[in-house]
Design a protein around this motif. Structure first.
Motif, PDB file in Angstrom:
ATOM      1  N   THR A  22       0.831  -1.217   0.000  1.00 15.02           N
ATOM      2  CA  THR A  22       0.000   0.000   0.000  1.00 15.02           C
ATOM      3  C   THR A  22       0.863   1.264   0.000  1.00 15.02           C
ATOM      4  O   THR A  22       2.053   1.237   0.346  1.00 15.02           O
ATOM      5  CB  THR A  22      -0.916   0.030   1.232  1.00 15.02           C
ATOM      6  N   LEU A  23       0.224   2.345  -0.337  1.00 11.54           N
ATOM      7  CA  LEU A  23       0.886   3.638  -0.343  1.00 11.54           C
ATOM      8  C   LEU A  23       1.444   4.002   1.039  1.00 11.54           C
ATOM      9  O   LEU A  23       2.601   4.417   1.141  1.00 11.54           O
ATOM     10  CB  LEU A  23      -0.084   4.719  -0.850  1.00 11.54           C
ATOM     11  N   ASN A  47      10.809   2.272  -7.332  1.00 12.48           N
ATOM     12  CA  ASN A  47      10.124   2.679  -8.554  1.00 12.48           C
ATOM     13  C   ASN A  47      10.557   1.820  -9.735  1.00 12.48           C
ATOM     14  O   ASN A  47       9.736   1.431 -10.570  1.00 12.48           O
ATOM     15  CB  ASN A  47      10.367   4.157  -8.830  1.00 12.48           C
ATOM     16  N   ARG A  61      -0.870  -1.697 -11.260  1.00 12.67           N
ATOM     17  CA  ARG A  61      -0.592  -0.275 -11.028  1.00 12.67           C
ATOM     18  C   ARG A  61       0.734  -0.139 -10.272  1.00 12.67           C
ATOM     19  O   ARG A  61       1.113  -1.013  -9.509  1.00 12.67           O
ATOM     20  CB  ARG A  61      -1.710   0.386 -10.240  1.00 12.67           C
ATOM     21  N   ASN A  62       1.377   0.985 -10.506  1.00 15.97           N
ATOM     22  CA  ASN A  62       2.629   1.288  -9.812  1.00 15.97           C
ATOM     23  C   ASN A  62       2.302   2.274  -8.697  1.00 15.97           C
ATOM     24  O   ASN A  62       2.034   3.441  -8.944  1.00 15.97           O
ATOM     25  CB  ASN A  62       3.653   1.884 -10.775  1.00 15.97           C
ATOM     26  N   VAL A  63       2.311   1.792  -7.468  1.00 23.48           N
ATOM     27  CA  VAL A  63       1.949   2.615  -6.316  1.00 23.48           C
ATOM     28  C   VAL A  63       2.913   3.794  -6.141  1.00 23.48           C
ATOM     29  O   VAL A  63       2.539   4.822  -5.587  1.00 23.48           O
ATOM     30  CB  VAL A  63       1.861   1.744  -5.041  1.00 23.48           C
ATOM     31  N   ARG A  65       3.839   5.844  -8.335  1.00 20.59           N
ATOM     32  CA  ARG A  65       3.430   6.997  -9.148  1.00 20.59           C
ATOM     33  C   ARG A  65       2.647   8.014  -8.329  1.00 20.59           C
ATOM     34  O   ARG A  65       2.500   9.153  -8.737  1.00 20.59           O
ATOM     35  CB  ARG A  65       2.613   6.532 -10.347  1.00 20.59           C
ATOM     36  N   LYS A  66       2.154   7.600  -7.176  1.00 19.51           N
ATOM     37  CA  LYS A  66       1.414   8.512  -6.306  1.00 19.51           C
ATOM     38  C   LYS A  66       2.318   9.164  -5.261  1.00 19.51           C
ATOM     39  O   LYS A  66       1.861   9.929  -4.433  1.00 19.51           O
ATOM     40  CB  LYS A  66       0.284   7.764  -5.606  1.00 19.51           C
ATOM     41  N   VAL A  67       3.599   8.827  -5.305  1.00 20.78           N
ATOM     42  CA  VAL A  67       4.554   9.354  -4.333  1.00 20.78           C
ATOM     43  C   VAL A  67       5.468  10.354  -5.040  1.00 20.78           C
ATOM     44  O   VAL A  67       6.005  10.065  -6.101  1.00 20.78           O
ATOM     45  CB  VAL A  67       5.417   8.213  -3.728  1.00 20.78           C
ATOM     46  N   ASP A  68       5.623  11.530  -4.440  1.00 15.24           N
ATOM     47  CA  ASP A  68       6.565  12.504  -4.986  1.00 15.24           C
ATOM     48  C   ASP A  68       7.983  12.016  -4.736  1.00 15.24           C
ATOM     49  O   ASP A  68       8.291  11.555  -3.636  1.00 15.24           O
ATOM     50  CB  ASP A  68       6.389  13.873  -4.317  1.00 15.24           C
TER      51      ASP A  68
END
Length: 169
Positions: A22-23, A47, A61-63, A65-68
């Motif tokens: 999870t994120l 990544n 999905r690549n989790v 991508r939601k992380v800066d």
């Protein structure tokens, strides 16, 4: 480097299926590193893994991508004070190969540069040292960090005395 990064990931996260990560788990892992350079390194590593898994249809999905991406903040080091230098030299007298640490301190050399000094690099007559290679982490001679690092530097008196001990080796 990949092996070191992999080994730094907690076992419970390594044993979790990628599609179930999870994120919040990712954010906790990245933020657990104490420096921005380590945070950036682990982000890039994860990544890459998630991107490859996405390309190979292992995950949907690549989790990451939601992380800066963490920003690398370069920390400028400060030179040691004279008192700190004396303390370091005193402490080094108790360890093997203390002379190499002293030469690095006196001359301002990187670890790989001081370990890369060979007999042909030392000009005793003109009191100069040529830095044209470095000892790498792969236990072999390699190029210096960058082209600007190749240089001929004056040898200070304290360094000269140390180098004289090794002149005939």
């Amino acid at each position: 480097r990949y092996k070191t990064l992999w080994n730094s990931i907690p076992k419970e996260l390594k044993s979790t299926q990628m599609r179930e990560i999870t994120l919040p788990q990712i954010l906790l892992l990245i933020n657990s590193y104490d420096t921005s350079s380590k945070q950036k390194r682990i982000y890039d590593f994860l990544n890459m893994m998630f991107s490859k898994a996405l390309d190979n249809e292992i995950i949907s999905r690549n989790v990451l991508r939601k992380v800066d991406k963490p920003k690398y903040i370069k920390i400028h080091s400060k030179a040691l004070t004279l008192s700190q230098q004396r303390s370091l030299i005193d402490a080094c007298r108790k360890v093997p190969h203390a002379d190499f640490i002293a030469v690095a301190l006196y001359q301002g050399f990187r670890r790989g540069e001081v370990l890369g000094i060979t007999r042909d690099c030392v000009d005793f007559d003109n009191k100069k040292i040529l830095i044209d290679k470095a000892w790498s982490q792969r236990n072999k001679f390699d190029r210096t960090k960058n082209e600007q690092s190749v240089r001929k530097v004056p040898m200070f008196d304290k360094t000269y005395k140390i180098m004289l001990k090794y002149k005939n080796l």
